[in-house]
Design a protein around this motif. Structure first.
Motif, mmCIF file in Angstrom:
data_model
loop_
_atom_site.group_PDB
_atom_site.id
_atom_site.type_symbol
_atom_site.label_atom_id
_atom_site.label_comp_id
_atom_site.label_asym_id
_atom_site.label_seq_id
_atom_site.Cartn_x
_atom_site.Cartn_y
_atom_site.Cartn_z
ATOM 1 N N GLU A 137 -45.754 -2.671 -1.065
ATOM 2 C CA GLU A 137 -44.307 -2.473 -1.074
ATOM 3 C C GLU A 137 -43.817 -1.468 -0.024
ATOM 4 O O GLU A 137 -44.582 -0.699 0.533
ATOM 5 N N ASP A 138 -42.496 -1.539 0.217
ATOM 6 C CA ASP A 138 -41.830 -0.591 1.114
ATOM 7 C C ASP A 138 -41.124 0.457 0.287
ATOM 8 O O ASP A 138 -40.508 0.130 -0.724
ATOM 9 N N GLU A 139 -41.182 1.694 0.768
ATOM 10 C CA GLU A 139 -40.550 2.772 0.000
ATOM 11 C C GLU A 139 -39.135 3.082 0.473
ATOM 12 O O GLU A 139 -38.430 3.867 -0.149
ATOM 13 N N THR A 140 -38.749 2.495 1.618
ATOM 14 C CA THR A 140 -37.470 2.902 2.216
ATOM 15 C C THR A 140 -36.677 1.704 2.768
ATOM 16 O O THR A 140 -37.229 0.634 3.001
ATOM 17 N N GLY A 141 -35.397 1.971 3.016
ATOM 18 C CA GLY A 141 -34.537 1.092 3.824
ATOM 19 C C GLY A 141 -34.445 -0.349 3.358
ATOM 20 O O GLY A 141 -34.518 -0.665 2.164
ATOM 21 N N TYR A 142 -34.313 -1.236 4.348
ATOM 22 C CA TYR A 142 -34.150 -2.661 4.095
ATOM 23 C C TYR A 142 -35.322 -3.209 3.265
ATOM 24 O O TYR A 142 -35.135 -4.001 2.344
ATOM 25 N N GLY A 143 -36.537 -2.772 3.623
ATOM 26 C CA GLY A 143 -37.738 -3.239 2.920
ATOM 27 C C GLY A 143 -37.662 -2.946 1.427
ATOM 28 O O GLY A 143 -37.996 -3.786 0.588
ATOM 29 N N LYS A 144 -37.201 -1.757 1.091
ATOM 30 C CA LYS A 144 -37.109 -1.382 -0.328
ATOM 31 C C LYS A 144 -36.051 -2.226 -1.042
ATOM 32 O O LYS A 144 -36.278 -2.710 -2.154
ATOM 33 N N GLU A 145 -34.919 -2.411 -0.369
ATOM 34 C CA GLU A 145 -33.846 -3.227 -0.987
ATOM 35 C C GLU A 145 -34.352 -4.638 -1.263
ATOM 36 O O GLU A 145 -34.101 -5.221 -2.309
#
Ligand code: FAD
Length: 474
Positions: A102-110
């Motif tokens: 997973e992504d923890e920030t920004g667009y990736g997190k959304e």
């Protein structure tokens, strides 16, 4: 027969991939199958293709070729995120688990949050992993449980924590359990071909190239990294950032490979390099703390600064036509290669914000558009550092002098001459300040200032004073 889906994103490799390792273990334990896929978002095709996208999509193509060579089934699905997830759930038989890094920030997190909602609604389980960083944002904490804002104490705590070892994946086992689903539309592959078009094949793509780059760097450059990393003409850095960005190499592989190299007396090459890897984790952690920092300064005091937005100046900076050779060389390297040396990123960012007094957000956005190694946390962090508005920035009164920087870090003007051909025949003693050439010198060098190469578009000493006053006025 149970099936689990492995969703690939910016982790385009088959080795030391946390979600994939766990998926293979799961398949063994449950005698299950794996459905591997990438979702190609139509939004990518709407924007004019630039370096960053070209690089990413060529990497994706190389990854698919690698899967094919190892007889691993892989699907490239074209469509909106939710639509594709629904389709996977509907069409892949007996699917009951999704795994992804997973992504923890920004667009990736959304996007991750959106997908988790879809999976919950469809009663499909998911396992997510922190894979992109040596330490995720919430793994390095102060004693009171809060997150750090300043790098030095962060690094002290970071360096004491154990670092996970890379995990080898048995590709034969993976091949045996990966499944191909016939009635899924295969429009992704067509779209990818469209994106890549007739682009020349790059050599700096894929897992093999990433490992080769790492090995060459450790064998040939690591020992002197601390001495040469600031000299752009020397190419003394690893150039691994593009592979870390696309995930063609894992950060654990890089870290442990470096740590296993032989120690030299006063081994500051190795130590300095590891500290850079920690900056990458640090900036990701800062971005987690300040999720709005692509738009606003982490340091609240400076949110009211009235930055300039002059279009002419921005254009001159983007095109490498500021009249300051070192700045112009950096910007032209970015435009030509989609990459810029770290020293130049600092110099050009300082120039935009402290000499042109332009809004750092404009510079951040331009780097984001061009860099093949674009990492939101590192880019925002680097820009806020240079603009003196971040959590641990360069003090606003210490303004980089583009001429002094040029003399110190490109003493022979080799880097400048490579990217600013108009100045190729300028004598070394004038290369950093070509406007000081006499008319005879200009003729001899075949470079008339104001005609062949711009006059300095601003006066650095005056702009430095204005920048300091701008901060003091807050
Ligand atoms: P090396 O010197 O070999 O370093 C090894 C690795 O350490 C890099 O690949 C990178 O992952 C990490 N690293 C090194 N320096 C930094 C740093 N200052 N901050 C965070 N990580 C670092 N780096 C990005 O990866 N993506 C970006 O979008 C990005 N934008 C930047 C913008 C500005 C204004 C500045 C000043 C720096 C930015 N950096 C960014 C950091 C740095 O410039 C690049 O990581 C580095 O130039 C990549 O080249 P390399 O792999 O040869 O680095």
């Amino acid at each position: 027969m149970k099936t689990a889906a492995v969703w690939f994103r910016r982790d385009l490799r088959l080795q030391d991939h946390t979600a994939l390792s766990e998926a293979v273990k799961w398949a063994e334990e449950h005698n299950g199958k794996l459905f591997l896929f990438f979702q190609l978002n139509p939004a990518f095709l709407e924007k004019p293709a630039d370096f960053r996208h070209h690089y990413f999509f060529q990497t994706l193509k190389a990854f698919m070729d690698n899967c094919r060579d190892h007889k691993i089934a892989f699907h490239l699905m074209y469509g909106e995120t939710e639509e594709i997830m629904e389709m996977v759930i509907e069409k892949v038989p007996e699917i009951n688990l999704f795994l992804f890094n997973e992504d923890e920030t920004g667009y990736g997190k959304e996007r991750d949050d959106k997908v988790k909602r879809v999976l919950k609604e469809n009663e499909v389980d998911y396992w997510t992993f922190q894979d992109h960083f040596l330490h995720g944002a919430r793994e390095v904490k102060k004693q009171d449980g809060s997150l750090y804002k300043v790098y030095t104490p962060y690094y002290k705590a970071w360096s004491k924590l154990e670092k996970k070892q890379p995990a080898e994946i048995d590709l034969k086992k993976l091949s045996a359990c990966s499944v191909s689903i016939q009635d899924l539309p295969d429009t992704g592959a067509e779209k990818l071909e469209e994106m890549i078009g007739s682009l020349e094949e790059r050599e700096d793509i894929g897992e093999e190239a990433a490992l080769k780059t790492l090995k060459e760097f450790t064998d040939e450059k690591l020992e002197d990294y601390h001495k040469k990393r600031d000299l752009p003409a020397e190419a003394g850095t690893s150039r691994l950032s593009r592979y870390l960005k696309t995930g063609t190499i894992s950060i654990r592989t890089v870290y442990h490979h470096i740590m296993q190299t032989e120690d030299h007396p006063q081994d500051t090459g190795k130590e300095t390099f590891i500290k850079e890897l920690a900056w990458r984790d640090f900036y990701n952690m800062v971005y987690v703390q300040f999720p709005n920092s692509v738009k606003e300064e982490a340091d609240k005091r400076y949110r009211s600064i009235k930055w300039n937005t002059d279009k002419e100046r921005l254009k001159a900076w983007k095109e490498g036509k500021t009249g300051y050779p070192i700045v112009d060389a950096g910007m032209r390297q970015l435009n030509e290669e989609g990459w810029m040396h770290n020293r130049l990123r600092m110099i050009t960012a300082s120039f935009l914000t402290k000499d042109y007094l332009l809004d750092w957000r404009l510079g951040e956005a331009y780097f984001a558009e061009k860099l093949v190694d674009y990492e939101p946390g590192s880019n925002i962090g680097g820009w806020q550092w240079a603009a003196s508005v971040g959590t641990d920035p360069v003090p606003y009164f210490r303004v980089f002098n583009p001429v002094t920087q040029s003399k110190k870090f490109d003493p022979d003007g080799e880097y400048i001459k490579k990217y600013v051909p108009e100045l190729r025949d300028v004598d070394v003693k004038r290369i950093h300040e070509p406007w000081k050439m006499s008319s005879g010198e200009q003729k001899e060098a075949g470079c008339i200032i104001g005609t062949d190469y711009p006059e300095p578009t601003v006066n650095h000493s005056e702009q430095r004073v204005k920048a300091i006053e701008m901060f003091q006025g807050i």
